[in-house]
Design a protein around this motif. Sequence first.
Motif, short mmCIF file in Angstrom:
data_model
loop_
_atom_site.label_atom_id
_atom_site.label_comp_id
_atom_site.label_asym_id
_atom_site.label_seq_id
_atom_site.Cartn_x
_atom_site.Cartn_y
_atom_site.Cartn_z
N GLU A 141 0.80 -1.23 0.00
CA GLU A 141 0.00 0.00 0.00
C GLU A 141 0.82 1.28 0.00
O GLU A 141 0.42 2.28 -0.56
N ILE A 142 1.94 1.24 0.71
CA ILE A 142 2.75 2.45 0.82
C ILE A 142 4.10 2.21 0.14
O ILE A 142 4.87 1.35 0.56
N GLY A 143 4.35 2.97 -0.90
CA GLY A 143 5.55 2.74 -1.69
C GLY A 143 6.71 3.65 -1.35
O GLY A 143 7.75 3.63 -2.01
N VAL A 144 6.54 4.47 -0.32
CA VAL A 144 7.57 5.45 0.04
C VAL A 144 7.91 5.24 1.51
O VAL A 144 7.01 5.19 2.34
N TYR A 146 10.48 6.63 4.80
CA TYR A 146 11.33 7.75 5.19
C TYR A 146 12.46 7.35 6.13
O TYR A 146 13.28 8.20 6.48
N GLN A 147 12.45 6.11 6.61
CA GLN A 147 13.46 5.76 7.59
C GLN A 147 14.05 4.38 7.28
O GLN A 147 13.37 3.51 6.77
N PRO A 148 15.35 4.22 7.58
CA PRO A 148 15.95 2.90 7.39
C PRO A 148 15.34 1.93 8.40
O PRO A 148 15.04 2.31 9.52
N VAL A 156 13.63 7.77 1.70
CA VAL A 156 13.56 8.96 0.85
C VAL A 156 14.78 9.87 0.97
O VAL A 156 15.34 10.28 -0.06
N PRO A 157 15.25 10.19 2.19
CA PRO A 157 16.39 11.12 2.25
C PRO A 157 17.58 10.62 1.43
O PRO A 157 18.28 11.41 0.80
N LEU A 159 17.36 8.65 -1.27
CA LEU A 159 16.99 8.74 -2.69
C LEU A 159 17.20 10.14 -3.24
O LEU A 159 17.43 10.35 -4.42
#
Lengths: 161, 102, 551
Positions: A141-144, A146-148, A156-157, A159
Amino acid sequence: MTLVSREGIQEDPWVFVADDAALPEGGAVVITLERWQRDGNALLARSGRLGICLRSDEMAEALAEALGHFDLVALEFPQFKDGRPYSSARILRERYGYTGELRAVGDVLRDQLFFMLRCGFDSFELPDRANVKEWMQAFEEIGVVYQPASDGRRPVPGLRR
Amino acid sequence: MTRQVITANRLRDGDVVYLAENGRWTPWLDEASVAETAAEAEAFMKIAEESEAACDVIGIYGMPVEGERLEPVSTRERIRAKGPTTRTDLGKQAEPDFAKRA
Amino acid sequence: MYQYDAYDHRLVRERVAQFRGQVVRRLKGDLTEEEFRPLRLMNGLYLQLHAYMLRVAVPYGTLSSEQLRMLARIARKYDKGYGHFTTRQNIQYNWLNLEDVPDLLADLASVEMHAIQTSGNCIRNVTADQYAGVSADEIEDPRIYAEIIRQWSTLHPEFSFLPRKFKIAVTGAPKDRAAVRVHDIGLQMRRNEKGEAGFEVLVGGGLGRTPIIAKTIRPFLPKRDLLSYLEAILRVYNQLGRRDNLHKARIKILVQSVGAERFTEMVEAEWQHLRDGALELPAETIAHIRAFFAAPAYETLEAKVPAFEAKRFEDRVFSEWCRTNLAPHKVPGYAIVNISLKATGEAPGDASAEQMETVADLAERHSFGELRVTHAQNLVLPHVKLADVFAVWQALAAAGLASANIGLITDTITCPGLDYCNLANARSIPVAQQISERFEALERQHDIGDLKIKISGCINACGHHHVGHIGLLGVDKKGEEFYQITLGGDAEEKASIGDIVGPAFAREKAVDAVETIVETYLARRQNGERFLDTYRRLGLAPFKEQLYDAR
């Protein structure tokens, strides 16, 4: 109970053995931490594979020395709201480098699967009522992120760099 | 026992509702069924629980009422039955039906 | 301001779709209310007394004109034409249908907003100093780090089912406008002896049933270690925080029970495993986020603006408003304009859709399209040219937004209370309204000076009563509303929890009691003392005497 991995429904070779039950001679068994601490040597003398199940109030640190003996670690969610197993899972994967099967058992619900996967669980015991195909969409559902975490996804950071 | 009615919020819009005859939920307190005995209260509660399981309402509980015109006993329930005391232009108290009933 | 990139857009879009699915499953009965409740809470959706309430995140209190216009539009389209700004710099809508919420969230997403983690047992919306970036006293803009924390905490897989909610506040200035000492984690920017900027880390503050001032567990944390250190704190809390008792589940209870020293050791030990790893914040990541908060294109102006000074001299009402509602801006020729949402007789923090649009227009014309929400439930236009201040004031006055009471006794912090809230024991808004009416005369307010009244309708303390100079806590006594009064609380650098003055007052006596306290202060104060100074010098005794013995 239906066992799934990210690939779909899985056969389950593992037998969870209660503390007061006799161990089968061979085959893959899952025992409690208490039994491991009591009968560790006898358990290692068996021929079959060994797995261990931790309650949510048992810390992953308790397995630090012994992890090499287990092919499966099951972490129990007594209620879906008890978030301790998420930390245990990451500690097992990231601190101790555990690469065996890490299974979520107990109150495992659809909307928690995404978080479990990210923390390093790779098998999930779903309740009988689960619509497996529909529930497994939760992984996607969630493809993004933000944290390892323990799933190797690039946050993201990173990327952006 | 204190007379009571069963109240809840409707699942879809959250509106305050009361259990009326035939398992119907009404937004108007004066239409609510009143339990005069413990046995009646228990029977009403059973109906309400079925309704909750059917996803009509959530958060059911018994609410004491007094007087012939079914006034809630607590401040909280008076506010639920009418609307915010600080905005009389909002909530049930602002609906034309409310004035007709008063 | 921060602007979403393709990743951020995708995340909120997917989160809306996910929640839409959850709502459908709830309405179909696939999810029980017990299962759905934590899911809707993690998206800010409560069931209150009259309807569903949605808390929308305003990250660290910063909004654009476009966003505020959307908030106004949502108030009209899905609600009853108004919204309520909260003590956590968020906005709440009170009259929603469950079925409408996914569409509302999609509208929010279109202006880079969401309701993610505004409730639930997870890391909540991060708050910051409302004067971030414009006050002269700050080391760095705290929003850079608040945004970094916002991203790190969003859908954090390990920390979405914590023992209890978790609130983080950041301030970049020595003057604490973000109440960092009453948060689960407070981050106060400091410089070390080498002059490098970093954070003092405070943990375990909080209000509610057990009010506690946070303890410093690390006097200086380098910026690159911010996230790994936060992760260490959260992990210790997730593993060891109590889950058997709702009232003892916050991190403050854990810190208190093991002691700050032992807690610090546990965090530091955990951090040894996490530091210098994937969570290390490279300078380029900080620089990437910092660029979004770069100063707008200020003009080079004279510090003194004769036309502005002349208006202040000519117009007494304008002059009084300037006295309280303007704050110094770091750039010459500019001012920070505070907009009070505490007009006499109104609900503190409420703004109508029309008022929101007025403010959005003013921000667009006079403040580089940017505005702020304060934890004291007011709004701020952060960059207004002194030459424009008079015009801004006139426009505010026409919209009923020119109350000249920032920091004065009628600038109360007030929770929604029993008029809306499912948890409340007593009403809060009517008490605030009575206070605003009783002390309406501006001359009297100025004579009283800096006096913060904070009102909560229950022990959960959303109205921060424990840290009000005068705090009022609504309690239920056999179905009647009573108000317990505390004195001497403070949320700033010298944070303190107020002392209970004595037995609670009945509703009709509560505001009289406040007035007695104020009169006692006025009679006893020495030259230039604020209420808090007088209280700290004299203690409870004289106030107690006037409140109870004199009757």
